[in-house]
Design a protein around this motif. Structure first.
Motif, PDB file in Angstrom:
ATOM      1  N   ILE A   1       0.843  -1.194   0.000  1.00  0.00           N
ATOM      2  CA  ILE A   1       0.000   0.000   0.000  1.00  0.00           C
ATOM      3  C   ILE A   1       0.886   1.255   0.000  1.00  0.00           C
ATOM      4  CG2 ILE A   1      -1.770   1.279   1.318  1.00  0.00           C
ATOM      5  CD1 ILE A   1      -2.783  -1.423   0.213  1.00  0.00           C
ATOM      6  N   GLU A   2       1.955   1.205   0.812  1.00  0.00           N
ATOM      7  CA  GLU A   2       2.879   2.342   0.879  1.00  0.00           C
ATOM      8  C   GLU A   2       3.436   2.671  -0.506  1.00  0.00           C
ATOM      9  OE1 GLU A   2       3.702   4.333   3.545  1.00  0.00           O
ATOM     10  OE2 GLU A   2       1.976   3.313   4.411  1.00  0.00           O
ATOM     11  N   GLY A   3       3.874   1.658  -1.222  1.00  0.00           N
ATOM     12  CA  GLY A   3       4.435   1.896  -2.560  1.00  0.00           C
ATOM     13  C   GLY A   3       3.386   2.411  -3.533  1.00  0.00           C
ATOM     14  N   GLN A   4       2.213   1.824  -3.466  1.00  0.00           N
ATOM     15  CA  GLN A   4       1.177   2.187  -4.438  1.00  0.00           C
ATOM     16  C   GLN A   4       0.623   3.595  -4.234  1.00  0.00           C
ATOM     17  OE1 GLN A   4      -0.017  -2.422  -5.025  1.00  0.00           O
ATOM     18  NE2 GLN A   4      -1.756  -1.046  -4.964  1.00  0.00           N
ATOM     19  N   LYS A   5       0.739   4.112  -3.004  1.00  0.00           N
ATOM     20  CA  LYS A   5       0.220   5.470  -2.762  1.00  0.00           C
ATOM     21  C   LYS A   5       1.012   6.529  -3.535  1.00  0.00           C
ATOM     22  CE  LYS A   5       3.034   6.677   1.242  1.00  0.00           C
ATOM     23  NZ  LYS A   5       3.213   6.684   2.686  1.00  0.00           N
ATOM     24  N   THR A   6       2.199   6.173  -4.026  1.00  0.00           N
ATOM     25  CA  THR A   6       3.013   7.159  -4.753  1.00  0.00           C
ATOM     26  C   THR A   6       2.352   7.589  -6.065  1.00  0.00           C
ATOM     27  OG1 THR A   6       4.309   5.436  -5.872  1.00  0.00           O
ATOM     28  CG2 THR A   6       5.197   6.304  -3.795  1.00  0.00           C
ATOM     29  N   ALA A   7       1.406   6.787  -6.545  1.00  0.00           N
ATOM     30  CA  ALA A   7       0.715   7.188  -7.780  1.00  0.00           C
ATOM     31  C   ALA A   7      -0.095   8.461  -7.534  1.00  0.00           C
ATOM     32  CB  ALA A   7      -0.178   6.054  -8.276  1.00  0.00           C
ATOM     33  N   SER A   8      -0.677   8.601  -6.340  1.00  0.00           N
ATOM     34  CA  SER A   8      -1.413   9.861  -6.092  1.00  0.00           C
ATOM     35  C   SER A   8      -0.454  11.029  -5.958  1.00  0.00           C
ATOM     36  CB  SER A   8      -2.351   9.802  -4.881  1.00  0.00           C
ATOM     37  OG  SER A   8      -2.140   8.740  -4.058  1.00  0.00           O
TER      38      SER A   8
ATOM     39  N   THR B   1      -7.390   1.890  -1.590  1.00  0.00           N
ATOM     40  CA  THR B   1      -6.888   2.160  -0.233  1.00  0.00           C
ATOM     41  C   THR B   1      -5.589   2.969  -0.316  1.00  0.00           C
ATOM     42  OG1 THR B   1      -7.799   0.042   0.489  1.00  0.00           O
ATOM     43  CG2 THR B   1      -6.105   1.030   1.906  1.00  0.00           C
ATOM     44  N   ALA B   2      -4.707   2.546  -1.222  1.00  0.00           N
ATOM     45  CA  ALA B   2      -3.397   3.189  -1.360  1.00  0.00           C
ATOM     46  C   ALA B   2      -3.532   4.618  -1.897  1.00  0.00           C
ATOM     47  CB  ALA B   2      -2.522   2.360  -2.292  1.00  0.00           C
ATOM     48  N   TYR B   3      -4.321   4.797  -2.924  1.00  0.00           N
ATOM     49  CA  TYR B   3      -4.496   6.144  -3.507  1.00  0.00           C
ATOM     50  C   TYR B   3      -5.053   7.107  -2.455  1.00  0.00           C
ATOM     51  CZ  TYR B   3      -3.521   5.516  -8.519  1.00  0.00           C
ATOM     52  OH  TYR B   3      -2.905   5.345  -9.724  1.00  0.00           O
ATOM     53  N   TRP B   4      -6.051   6.644  -1.730  1.00  0.00           N
ATOM     54  CA  TRP B   4      -6.686   7.528  -0.748  1.00  0.00           C
ATOM     55  C   TRP B   4      -5.690   7.917   0.345  1.00  0.00           C
ATOM     56  CZ3 TRP B   4      -9.854  11.139  -0.478  1.00  0.00           C
ATOM     57  CH2 TRP B   4     -10.480  11.522   0.705  1.00  0.00           C
ATOM     58  N   LYS B   5      -4.892   6.940   0.788  1.00  0.00           N
ATOM     59  CA  LYS B   5      -3.854   7.212   1.785  1.00  0.00           C
ATOM     60  C   LYS B   5      -2.882   8.262   1.232  1.00  0.00           C
ATOM     61  CE  LYS B   5      -0.952   4.666   5.048  1.00  0.00           C
ATOM     62  NZ  LYS B   5       0.362   5.251   5.055  1.00  0.00           N
ATOM     63  N   GLY B   6      -2.484   8.081  -0.017  1.00  0.00           N
ATOM     64  CA  GLY B   6      -1.545   9.005  -0.653  1.00  0.00           C
ATOM     65  C   GLY B   6      -2.107  10.423  -0.739  1.00  0.00           C
TER      66      GLY B   6
ATOM     67  N   ALA C   1     -11.689   0.291   1.564  1.00  0.00           N
ATOM     68  CA  ALA C   1     -12.310   0.832   0.346  1.00  0.00           C
ATOM     69  C   ALA C   1     -13.576   1.605   0.705  1.00  0.00           C
ATOM     70  CB  ALA C   1     -12.625  -0.298  -0.630  1.00  0.00           C
ATOM     71  N   VAL C   2     -14.338   1.064   1.617  1.00  0.00           N
ATOM     72  CA  VAL C   2     -15.567   1.727   2.063  1.00  0.00           C
ATOM     73  C   VAL C   2     -15.203   3.050   2.755  1.00  0.00           C
ATOM     74  CG1 VAL C   2     -17.463   1.545   3.738  1.00  0.00           C
ATOM     75  CG2 VAL C   2     -16.955  -0.377   2.188  1.00  0.00           C
ATOM     76  N   ALA C   3     -14.121   3.030   3.531  1.00  0.00           N
ATOM     77  CA  ALA C   3     -13.672   4.254   4.207  1.00  0.00           C
ATOM     78  C   ALA C   3     -13.248   5.305   3.182  1.00  0.00           C
ATOM     79  CB  ALA C   3     -12.515   3.940   5.158  1.00  0.00           C
ATOM     80  N   ALA C   4     -12.518   4.888   2.146  1.00  0.00           N
ATOM     81  CA  ALA C   4     -12.084   5.832   1.100  1.00  0.00           C
ATOM     82  C   ALA C   4     -13.309   6.446   0.428  1.00  0.00           C
ATOM     83  CB  ALA C   4     -11.211   5.118   0.067  1.00  0.00           C
ATOM     84  N   ARG C   5     -14.284   5.600   0.116  1.00  0.00           N
ATOM     85  CA  ARG C   5     -15.528   6.063  -0.502  1.00  0.00           C
ATOM     86  C   ARG C   5     -16.218   7.101   0.396  1.00  0.00           C
ATOM     87  NH1 ARG C   5     -20.127   1.743  -0.150  1.00  0.00           N
ATOM     88  NH2 ARG C   5     -20.128   2.580   1.976  1.00  0.00           N
TER      89      ARG C   5
END
Ligand code: F0G
Length: 360
Positions: A162-169, A194-199, A253-257
């Motif tokens: 998730i940490e790595g994937q958040k870099t896309a945001s 989840t990752a995008y929203w965290k980012g 995912a529900v939290a991000a939504r």
């Protein structure tokens, strides 16, 4: 400045130290392509961008998470990684494991992953085991095995993924000078949303952006557990990458939504294939079917008046920006492309016959 991959670029935002041995294929830094057609479909005041994650080294966004997961696994002294996969995670895990010289074991649902992805896992030397079951069954088994043995789980349950994937945001914010207003993306096991929203949240917190996008996730209609609010026992869809009935990161995912004021909806296989062909034939961007769920969702929401409705709430005197995440490359699943189009005709190797066939 030389580009050295997402860990080097966003080191300050990632749980790495000087001692972490970085395993990278120079993933990330993917283009954010303005889409003329989709922007004009939405009308004046809207801009649509395509984040083409298919241009990562193994052809999907998974490489962002895998550089982190494998680097941390090596730091911790692991000798093997394991995952369940609908194809892309296994291709990425196999490549990063090959690069770092560790063993990679993958469990895939028999007959349900695209050929290109299977080829990748095999050629990178992973031990590939097909099970007589679906992705959810495979993930259950992998969790049990990695709980009991010194093998690192590299599915998105691994927090480093998730940490790595958040870099896309981060990249999107860097390219647009702020976060977009909306983001449309496919949802499978729900790690990526989840990752995008965290980012996005972290970038805003650090003062690198001023707003947060509304997160719009799309599941395939035959595999839409979050939309229906219950696990789907036998998920079905031609978008095999997101053929998942019980997502591991469901709650996130529900939290991000909900935190973003967005939605998680579903799109039919027909809508996915329509968007898949529009992207290829009108934008020149070839993606795999699961990725086209982003654009299928964008079209569906547009037809429902969703964006104009939300635009009214926005008083800012600027264009509304929407980013669609295109998660994987079209070459992953050439069979699907061939089935969507007319096969080439064969003619004699003569100038006149070829000219006639062309219509000249
Ligand atoms: N798009 C593609 C191309 C994928 O491969 C996946 C997931 C998703 C979207 C959905 O992302 O699971 O984070 O919600 N593929 C995983 C795999 C499950 O095994 O390759 P998600």
């Amino acid at each position: 400045m030389n580009y050295n991959g997402i860990i080097d670029k966003y080191r300050d935002y990632l749980p790495v130290t000087k001692k972490t041995p970085i395993v990278t294929l120079l993933e990330g830094n993917t283009p954010l392509i303005p889409s003329q057609n989709l922007s004009s479909m939405l009308g004046k005041g809207f801009e649509v961008f395509l984040k083409y994650e298919g241009l990562n080294p193994t052809g999907s966004f998974k490489d962002r998470g895998m550089t982190m997961a494998v680097s941390k696994a090596i730091e911790e002294g692991t000798e093997a990684v394991m995952c369940a996969s609908t194809g892309n995670t296994s291709a990425s895990a196999a490549a990063f494991a090959a690069r770092s010289g560790i063993r990679c074991i993958v469990l895939i649902p028999k007959g349900a992953i695209a050929l290109g992805k299977l080829a990748q896992a095999l050629i990178h030397g992973a031990q590939v085991i097909a099970i007589d079951g679906n992705f959810d069954d495979a993930l259950d088994l992998v969790k049990q095995i990695t709980d009991q043995h010194p093998i690192t789980l590299v599915n998105s349950l691994n927090p480093f993924r998730i940490e790595g994937q958040k870099t896309a945001s981060f990249e999107i914010c860097d390219m647009l000078d702020d976060a977009p207003d909306f983001q449309c993306m496919p949802v499978g096991n729900a790690g990526n949303i989840t990752a995008y929203w965290k980012g996005y949240k972290e970038y805003k917190q650090k003062g690198r952006s001023t707003r947060l996008p509304m997160m719009c996730g799309f599941q395939a209609a035959g595999s839409a557990p979050i939309v229906h609010g219950r696990p789907i026992k036998n998920p079905e869809t031609i978008a095999t990458a997101i053929r998942i009935g019980n997502p591991a990161s469901w709650q996130q995912a529900v939290a991000a939504r909900d935190e973003s004021g967005g939605l998680i909806d579903m799109v039919t296989d027909e809508e996915i294939l329509k968007a898949y062909q529009i992207l290829a034939a009108k934008e020149g961007v070839f993606v795999e079917p699961a990725s086209a769920a982003s654009v299928a969702g964008l079209i569906k929401l547009h037809e429902q008046g969703y964006f104009t409705e939300n635009r009214k709430l926005n008083t800012a005197n600027r264009n509304i920006q929407i980013v669609c995440i295109l998660t994987g490359h079209g070459l992953k699943d050439p069979d699907r492309a061939i089935r969507c189009v007319r096969e080439p005709i064969t003619v004699e190797a003569k100038l006149e016959t070829v000219m006639e066939a062309i219509g000249l």
